[in-house]
Scaffold this motif. Structure first.
Motif, PDB file in Angstrom:
ATOM      1  N   GLN A 110      -7.390  -7.176  -5.661  1.00  0.00           N
ATOM      2  CA  GLN A 110      -6.828  -6.041  -6.402  1.00  0.00           C
ATOM      3  C   GLN A 110      -7.511  -4.743  -5.983  1.00  0.00           C
ATOM      4  OE1 GLN A 110      -7.218  -6.131 -10.715  1.00  0.00           O
ATOM      5  NE2 GLN A 110      -5.333  -4.960 -10.916  1.00  0.00           N
ATOM      6  N   ILE A 113      -6.368  -3.922  -2.278  1.00  0.00           N
ATOM      7  CA  ILE A 113      -4.979  -3.448  -2.208  1.00  0.00           C
ATOM      8  C   ILE A 113      -4.842  -2.055  -2.805  1.00  0.00           C
ATOM      9  CG2 ILE A 113      -2.636  -3.868  -3.093  1.00  0.00           C
ATOM     10  CD1 ILE A 113      -3.268  -6.904  -2.673  1.00  0.00           C
ATOM     11  N   SER A 114      -5.547  -1.802  -3.895  1.00  0.00           N
ATOM     12  CA  SER A 114      -5.434  -0.477  -4.514  1.00  0.00           C
ATOM     13  C   SER A 114      -6.021   0.620  -3.626  1.00  0.00           C
ATOM     14  CB  SER A 114      -6.085  -0.461  -5.899  1.00  0.00           C
ATOM     15  OG  SER A 114      -7.479  -0.600  -5.789  1.00  0.00           O
ATOM     16  N   SER A 115      -6.888   0.250  -2.692  1.00  0.00           N
ATOM     17  CA  SER A 115      -7.492   1.253  -1.810  1.00  0.00           C
ATOM     18  C   SER A 115      -6.696   1.468  -0.511  1.00  0.00           C
ATOM     19  CB  SER A 115      -8.932   0.852  -1.463  1.00  0.00           C
ATOM     20  OG  SER A 115      -8.928  -0.263  -0.581  1.00  0.00           O
ATOM     21  N   ASP A 117      -3.673   2.489   2.090  1.00  0.00           N
ATOM     22  CA  ASP A 117      -2.674   3.543   2.217  1.00  0.00           C
ATOM     23  C   ASP A 117      -1.364   2.908   2.678  1.00  0.00           C
ATOM     24  OD1 ASP A 117      -1.151   5.798   2.651  1.00  0.00           O
ATOM     25  OD2 ASP A 117      -2.301   6.462   4.412  1.00  0.00           O
ATOM     26  N   PHE A 118      -0.424   2.767   1.766  1.00  0.00           N
ATOM     27  CA  PHE A 118       0.852   2.137   2.085  1.00  0.00           C
ATOM     28  C   PHE A 118       1.865   3.128   2.668  1.00  0.00           C
ATOM     29  CE2 PHE A 118      -1.043  -1.158  -0.374  1.00  0.00           C
ATOM     30  CZ  PHE A 118      -0.458  -2.339   0.061  1.00  0.00           C
ATOM     31  N   SER A 119       1.500   4.406   2.751  1.00  0.00           N
ATOM     32  CA  SER A 119       2.434   5.397   3.289  1.00  0.00           C
ATOM     33  C   SER A 119       2.754   5.131   4.766  1.00  0.00           C
ATOM     34  CB  SER A 119       1.901   6.815   3.101  1.00  0.00           C
ATOM     35  OG  SER A 119       0.752   7.031   3.898  1.00  0.00           O
ATOM     36  N   TRP A 143       0.860  -7.393  -6.226  1.00  0.00           N
ATOM     37  CA  TRP A 143       0.281  -6.050  -6.101  1.00  0.00           C
ATOM     38  C   TRP A 143       0.723  -5.391  -4.797  1.00  0.00           C
ATOM     39  CZ3 TRP A 143      -4.728  -8.890  -7.502  1.00  0.00           C
ATOM     40  CH2 TRP A 143      -4.822  -9.037  -8.891  1.00  0.00           C
ATOM     41  N   ALA A 144       0.742  -6.162  -3.709  1.00  0.00           N
ATOM     42  CA  ALA A 144       1.164  -5.603  -2.419  1.00  0.00           C
ATOM     43  C   ALA A 144       2.626  -5.163  -2.479  1.00  0.00           C
ATOM     44  CB  ALA A 144       0.956  -6.624  -1.305  1.00  0.00           C
ATOM     45  N   LYS A 147       2.879  -1.912  -4.531  1.00  0.00           N
ATOM     46  CA  LYS A 147       2.340  -0.751  -3.807  1.00  0.00           C
ATOM     47  C   LYS A 147       3.214  -0.389  -2.604  1.00  0.00           C
ATOM     48  CE  LYS A 147      -1.376   0.894  -3.623  1.00  0.00           C
ATOM     49  NZ  LYS A 147      -2.367   1.861  -3.854  1.00  0.00           N
ATOM     50  N   TYR A 151       7.450   3.044  -0.587  1.00  0.00           N
ATOM     51  CA  TYR A 151       7.462   3.514   0.802  1.00  0.00           C
ATOM     52  C   TYR A 151       8.458   2.775   1.687  1.00  0.00           C
ATOM     53  CZ  TYR A 151       3.127   5.626  -0.760  1.00  0.00           C
ATOM     54  OH  TYR A 151       2.205   6.341  -1.463  1.00  0.00           O
TER      55      TYR A 151
END
Length: 170
Positions: A110, A113-115, A117-119, A143-144, A147, A151
């Motif tokens: 978690q 994944i929260s860290s 950059d999915f952009s 979570w993936a 996130k 995008y």
């Protein structure tokens, strides 16, 4: 019959991007710290005795480790006891949770994944790889996906040759 047509690998030629959670597998050693032996007969917390175990315990063995603190018996352990263990682990451990190894893996994923950059997946068709050789917790896939969705043009699960569609932007 002669073959005049060349076989074309459409998967290799597609713009499909693979996101593999195994690439983000949490590094470092993972330790379980069972406090049952610090309880009277494994079930009763006697504060003075518990504090003595805390004082005498070798905390340095957890240096740079990810630690899951738990009690393997059905003892009712007050929250402050786990907090006291965490306070003593903090100078040594990288990461601490109250629970088992599955919760530790899930919590580490978690955070990872929260860290991320999915952009970089903006407007791309993405497949979240389903098979892995390491234990990827089920929550990591959720979570993936969450996130990735703002995008990605589309999200699929599995392998390129046999994927399950999950999301497609309208």
């Amino acid at each position: 019959m002669a073959q005049s047509e060349e076989i074309i690998n459409r998967v290799a030629g597609s713009k499909l991007v693979t996101f593999d959670l195994e690439d983000y597998y949490p590094q470092g050693k993972k330790e379980l710290l069972d406090i049952k032996d610090w309880l009277f007969e494994g079930f009763i917390l006697k504060e003075k005795d518990f504090r003595n175990y805390i004082t005498e315990h070798n905390w340095e063995q957890y240096k740079d480790a990810n630690v899951a603190v738990y009690c393997s018996t059905d003892a009712i352990v007050p929250g402050w006891a786990y907090m006291l263990v965490a306070a003593n682990l903090q100078p040594y451990a990288k990461y601490i949770v109250q629970g088992d190894l599955e919760l530790l893996h899930s919590s580490l994923y978690q955070e990872i994944i929260s860290s991320l950059d999915f952009s970089i997946y903006k407007d791309k068709p993405v497949i979240i790889k389903g098979c892995s050789n390491r234990p990827v917790p089920p929550n990591a896939y959720l979570w993936a996906t969450a996130k990735m969705q703002p995008y990605a043009k589309s999200i699929m699960y599995g392998e390129a040759c046999s994927s399950v569609p999950l999301y497609k932007r309208k």
